[in-house]
Every structure is written in structure tokens, then in C-alpha cells.
Design an enzyme around this catalytic site. Structure first.
Site, PDB file in Angstrom:
ATOM      1  N   HIS A   1     -52.712 -23.408  83.938  1.00 60.12           N
ATOM      2  CA  HIS A   1     -52.477 -24.590  84.545  1.00 60.12           C
ATOM      3  C   HIS A   1     -52.284 -25.105  86.237  1.00 60.12           C
ATOM      4  CE1 HIS A   1     -50.324 -24.068  80.673  1.00 60.12           C
ATOM      5  NE2 HIS A   1     -48.401 -23.728  81.210  1.00 60.12           N
TER       6      HIS A   1
ATOM      7  N   LYS B   1     -50.858 -34.315  81.754  1.00 60.86           N
ATOM      8  CA  LYS B   1     -49.927 -35.219  81.887  1.00 60.86           C
ATOM      9  C   LYS B   1     -49.627 -36.002  82.564  1.00 60.86           C
ATOM     10  CE  LYS B   1     -46.651 -30.411  82.092  1.00 60.86           C
ATOM     11  NZ  LYS B   1     -45.058 -30.316  82.308  1.00 60.86           N
TER      12      LYS B   1
ATOM     13  N   GLU C   1     -39.658 -22.598  88.623  1.00 56.06           N
ATOM     14  CA  GLU C   1     -38.477 -22.392  87.086  1.00 56.06           C
ATOM     15  C   GLU C   1     -37.446 -21.686  87.608  1.00 56.06           C
ATOM     16  OE1 GLU C   1     -41.708 -23.427  83.922  1.00 56.06           O
ATOM     17  OE2 GLU C   1     -41.488 -21.006  84.477  1.00 56.06           O
TER      18      GLU C   1
ATOM     19  N   HIS D   1     -51.864 -27.554  78.099  1.00 52.31           N
ATOM     20  CA  HIS D   1     -50.773 -29.054  78.379  1.00 52.31           C
ATOM     21  C   HIS D   1     -50.496 -29.812  79.650  1.00 52.31           C
ATOM     22  CE1 HIS D   1     -47.044 -26.588  78.896  1.00 52.31           C
ATOM     23  NE2 HIS D   1     -46.435 -27.564  79.195  1.00 52.31           N
TER      24      HIS D   1
HETATM   25  C1  BG6 Z   1     -45.691 -22.784  79.268  1.00 45.53           C
HETATM   26  C2  BG6 Z   1     -45.776 -21.266  79.880  1.00 45.53           C
HETATM   27  O1  BG6 Z   1     -47.792 -22.783  78.721  1.00 45.53           O
HETATM   28  O2  BG6 Z   1     -45.987 -23.150  80.324  1.00 45.53           O
HETATM   29  C3  BG6 Z   1     -44.318 -21.386  79.926  1.00 45.53           C
HETATM   30  O3  BG6 Z   1     -45.882 -20.391  78.704  1.00 45.53           O
HETATM   31  C4  BG6 Z   1     -43.729 -22.466  81.081  1.00 45.53           C
HETATM   32  O4  BG6 Z   1     -43.913 -19.875  81.134  1.00 45.53           O
HETATM   33  C5  BG6 Z   1     -44.426 -23.644  80.759  1.00 45.53           C
HETATM   34  O5  BG6 Z   1     -42.116 -23.231  81.374  1.00 45.53           O
HETATM   35  C6  BG6 Z   1     -44.161 -24.602  81.499  1.00 45.53           C
HETATM   36  O6  BG6 Z   1     -44.885 -26.160  81.136  1.00 45.53           O
HETATM   37  P1  BG6 Z   1     -43.829 -27.339  81.898  1.00 45.53           P
HETATM   38  O7  BG6 Z   1     -44.552 -28.180  81.363  1.00 45.53           O
HETATM   39  O8  BG6 Z   1     -41.861 -27.155  81.064  1.00 45.53           O
HETATM   40  O9  BG6 Z   1     -43.574 -27.245  83.496  1.00 45.53           O
END
Ligand code: BG6
Length: 456
Positions: free
Chosen positions: A231, A173, A207, A169
Site C-alpha cells: 500500500h 481508492k 491505525e 486495494h
Molecule cells: C490491509 C492490511 O491490507 O489494509 C490491514 O492487511 C490494514 O492490516 C488494512 O488494516 C487497511 O486498509 P484500509 O483500507 O482500511 O486503510
């Protein structure tokens, strides 16, 4: 290149967490934009009714979709169908065929644990549901190189690579895509975007929360598998790729994959792992777990453009803020006396807000011919019309556009980078929640003046 649109979306795992947090809000947003012009068929274990699923969709949109739009939720409810049954039972797929009615080119979204992928793919194949179909799946794509290759073999028994849409994902973004736009749509960037001018690149994904009840999942993953292999490396690929060829639709993916292929497999000395204090008391976590909730790595890209420029990634849970930020630092100009101190940089904040900033030095007011740092900053405030990553990616998959999805060769190349550092090749150091991870991680960035710590 225009491909036929899928004409139905079937999502396995309709009652699951991902559907609740991300997929229903994406459908709702599509409906609001007038894009939900296909039936949406949820598949879940037996025992659910369509009314219960509709209520769950409404609840999900109210909680995670930024509020309910009456017209859009009515449309989503009207388009929603339910097929209940076990994923191993041929009757489930027979019911699915019926529910598909006139649809000729369905897309199947596997919003289910990876351990079930093979069973569902087999069920779709046996029941003849896979003809002219697409498949959409979520990371993790395997848990190492051999399992990723095995997963790809399973998918390829039914689906051509062009019909497989692997969601990371981060690629959906806007601020991540902006890295490519910023680089290639601005004349002033290109001449300095290379080893002659760039000193280092840092990406921090911080985070401030822990594993949020996902201890069991996290025990299988850890920070390297959860976010670095996917990511974070995707962000690196946008930062480091060569310009794509505008006339060839696979070019952006080709260039991203070339970056992965040029990154040296990581060595244990390029890694520092950490675990926040209290992780072992989380539900589903082993009392002697050595799984990392923090990882910092130093990457080397063996390419003409990046030779000798270190790329650093740092990602962790329970850090001081929830922020993802990229810092591209430039080499110091020769007149040391007036350019003493912080150097030039580009700073891209990718979340939670969007900032693009240029760090510069200007004349310090006063008698002396000296400089001081300043930052030219553009802050993008959301205006409510942004497209969420899932809305964009599901729309792209329905349209058959794979640009923002992970491709098999890219997934395998990314696993090859992290393969040597998976498991317990280095010790895991504990760190106090609310800090920037273990002190040992400072050694990785010593040569460039330390880690950049994004503010909240
Ligand atoms: C997910 C992970 O793919 O991405 C999570 O499994 C993480 O651990 C999350 O918190 C973060 O996504 P975003 O879009 O909130 O930065």
C-alpha cells in the site's frame, strides 16, 4: 484498447472473511449501479447450501455495505451460485465447469490464503477451466522476493500477465488516484514538483486499533510486509512517477514500476521497528514475538526528479488516530525574516475523510511586516455515491483493465526495496498503545524537523 469482458465471476473463499467484509458489499454496489450482469459463483468447502450463502451475503451487506437496497440484494441473490468441495478434489472443478454453463471467459478471484493459490491454479488447469480466463488475487504476493517469483511462475503456467489482476486495494481508492489527478491536471503543480522545490515527503498510515484477532496472520506479516511493501509504496509511486503517455494503456503502470526501480534498497539504518505493548498477549502471537506492528522508513529515490529528497513512511497499529495522510513540504523561501516558521506544503488526507490542503504563509495582522501560517483546505464529504475500492477493482478486472493492479515487475521491484530489512535486522522497540511509536523513529526525520502527526 477494448478487451472482451469476463462473463462470469468465480470467487474462491466464498465463506471467508474477505468475502464477508469486502466482496459481497462490492457485488451489492455493482448490482445497485446496474453493473452486476454476470453470474457470481462462490466456491467454498463442502457443507454449505446456497440459502446459507445468500443469508451470509445479506448479512455482510447489512454490516459492511452501508445498508441493504432491496432490488440490488434480490439481484445478487438471483445471480449467486455455489460450488462446494475441497480445493484439491478434481470433482470440485468438474462441478465448477458445470456451474459455469455457457460462460466462456470466466474470471477467478482467489480470496483465499496464498498457501492455497498453487493448488487452485493447478485444479483450474487440469479441469480445463482456465481457457480465456482471468485470475484475480489479493496481496500478499509472496512474503519475499524468491516466494513472489515462485508465485508468479505458478500463475504464469496458466495465465498470461495481461490476464492476472493483483489487487492492492489502495490503488482502487479515489483519494489515492487523486494524487495523480492533482499532480497532472493542475498547471501550478508541475513546476514545483521536484527536487528544486520539494524538501521532503511524508506518508503516515496510522491505525488506532491493534491486530483485531488477526494475530496469527500478523505474525507471518508484520507492518513491513502487511502495508509498507504494497500500500505505502504504491502511494509513493503515484507521488513520484513521471507523467504517463496518454496513448499507451500500460504507461501508468510502467511509470509506477520505474519509481520502484529507482528506490534504493532499504538499509537497516533507514528503518525503525516497533511493537505495541500487549501485542504478545494477542491470540496467535508468540510470547517472545519480535514481529513489528510499527515501522518507519526513510527512502531515497535515485531519479533526476527526486535526487536528494527524502521520502518517509510511517505505518503502525495502536497509534493515536486512524488516518492516512501525505505531507509534501517545500523548501523555505530566501527572505528568512518574513518566512520564519512553518513552510509551505501540500497535505493530502487519504482516509478516513478526504482533505486536500495547501499550507501557506500570510501577513500577520498588525504593525510588523511578519507572516503567520494558514491553510487553504478543501474537504470532500462523502455523498454516498463513492465507488468503494473493491467495487472499482472488480469491475476493472472484469473489463480486463489492469491499470490499477500490481504488475509482476512492480511486485518484484517492491520486494527488492524491502528485502534487506525483512526479519530481525534491527531491534524491535516497544511502545505504549496510543502513542506515535518508538521514540527512536524521531532520528529518521531529524533533518526535516520531525514527523508530521495527522490529527484525528
Ligand atoms: C490491509 C492490511 O491490507 O489494509 C490491514 O492487511 C490494514 O492490516 C488494512 O488494516 C487497511 O486498509 P484500509 O483500507 O482500511 O486503510
Amino acid at each position: 484498447m477494448s478487451l472482451p469482458r469476463s462473463d462470469a465471476l468465480v470467487f474462491f473463499g466464498a465463506t471467508g472473511d474477505l468475502a464477508y467484509k469486502k466482496i459481497f458489499p462490492a457485488f451489492h454496489a455493482m448490482a445497485r449501479r446496474g453493473h452486476l450482469d454476470f453470474p457470481v459463483i462462490g466456491v467454498a468447502r463442502a457443507g454449505w447450501t446456497i440459502e446459507r450463502l445468500r443469508a451470509r451475503a445479506r448479512d455482510s451487506v447489512a454490516t459492511y455495505g452501508g445498508g441493504i437496497d432491496d432490488k440490488a440484494i434480490a439481484q445478487l441473490s438471483a445471480q449467486l451460485r455455489l460450488v462446494g468441495g475441497d480445493y484439491e478434489d478434481p470433482a470440485t472443478y468438474a462441478a465448477l465447469r458445470q456451474a459455469l454453463a455457457d460462460a466462456r471467459r470466466p474470471a477467478y478471484y482467489l480470496a483465499i490464503p496464498p498457501s492455497m493459490f498453487a493448488r487452485v491454479v493447478e485444479g483450474l488447469g487440469r479441469s480445463g477451466c482456465a481457457h480465456d480466463a482471468r485470475v484475480i488475487l489479493e496481496k500478499p504476493f509472496g512474503r519475499d522476493l524468491p516466494s513472489a517469483q515462485a508465485l508468479n511462475r505458478t500463475l504464469h503456467t496458466l495465465f498470461d500477465e495481461s490476464a492476472i489482476f493483483r489487487i492492492d486495494h489502495y490503488l482502487g481508492k479515489d483519494p489515492v488516484q487523486n494524487l495523480v489527478i492533482f499532480r497532472f491536471a493542475n498547471t501550478f503543480v508541475d513546476p514545483i514538483w521536484n527536487r528544486h522545490y520539494v524538501e521532503s515527503v511524508q506518508i503516515t498510515m496510522a491505525e488506532s486499533f491493534g491486530v483485531q484477532g488477526r494475530g496469527r496472520f500478523y505474525e507471518e506479516a508484520g507492518a513491513i510486509r502487511d502495508v509498507i511493501q504494497n500500500h505505502m509504496l504504491q502511494v509513493v509511486s503515484f507521488l513520484a512517477m513521471e507523467p504517463p503517455i496518454a496513448t499507451y494503456h500500460e504507461s501508468i503502470r510502467d511509470e509506477r514500476v520505474k519509481v520502484f526501480q529507482a528506490i534504493r534498497p532499504l538499509r537497516p539504518e533507514d528503518l525503525v521497528r516497533g511493537q505495541f505493548r500487549g501485542y504478545r498477549q494477542e491470540d496467535g502471537v508468540a510470547p517472545d514475538s519480535t514481529v513489528e506492528t510499527f515501522a518507519a522508513v526513510r527512502l531515497h529515490i535515485d531519479s533526476w526528479r527526486w535526487d536528494g529528497v527524502p521520502f518517509y513512511i510511517r505505518a503502525g497499529k495502536c497509534l493515536p488516530s486512524t488516518t492516512t495522510e501525505v505531507l509534501v513540504t517545500f523548501k523555505r523561501p530566501p527572505l528568512r525574516k518574513i518566512a520564519l516558521g512553518e513552510t509551505n506544503y501540500f497535505r493530502f488526507r487519504l482516509s478516513p475523510d478526504v482533505i486536500i490542503a495547501i499550507g501557506a504563509r500570510i501577513k500577520k495582522p498588525g504593525e510588523q511586516m511578519a507572516s503567520e501560517p494558514t491553510e487553504l483546505k478543501v474537504v470532500h464529504y462523502p455523498d454516498g455515491d463513492e465507488m468503494d475500492a473493491y467495487e472499482r477493482l472488480l469491475g476493472d478486472a472484469m473489463a480486463g483493465d489492469g491499470t490499477l493492479f500490481a504488475r509482476q515487475d512492480g511486485v518484484e521491484a517492491a520486494w527488492a526495496i524491502v528485502e534487506p530489512i525483512l526479519g530481525n535486522v534491527t531491534p524491535v522497540h516497544d511502545y505504549a498503545p496510543g502513542t506515535w511509536g518508538p521514540a527512536d523513529s524521531a532520528r529518521l526525520t531529524e533533518q526535516v524537523g520531525g514527523w508530521h502527526c495527522p490529527a484525528s
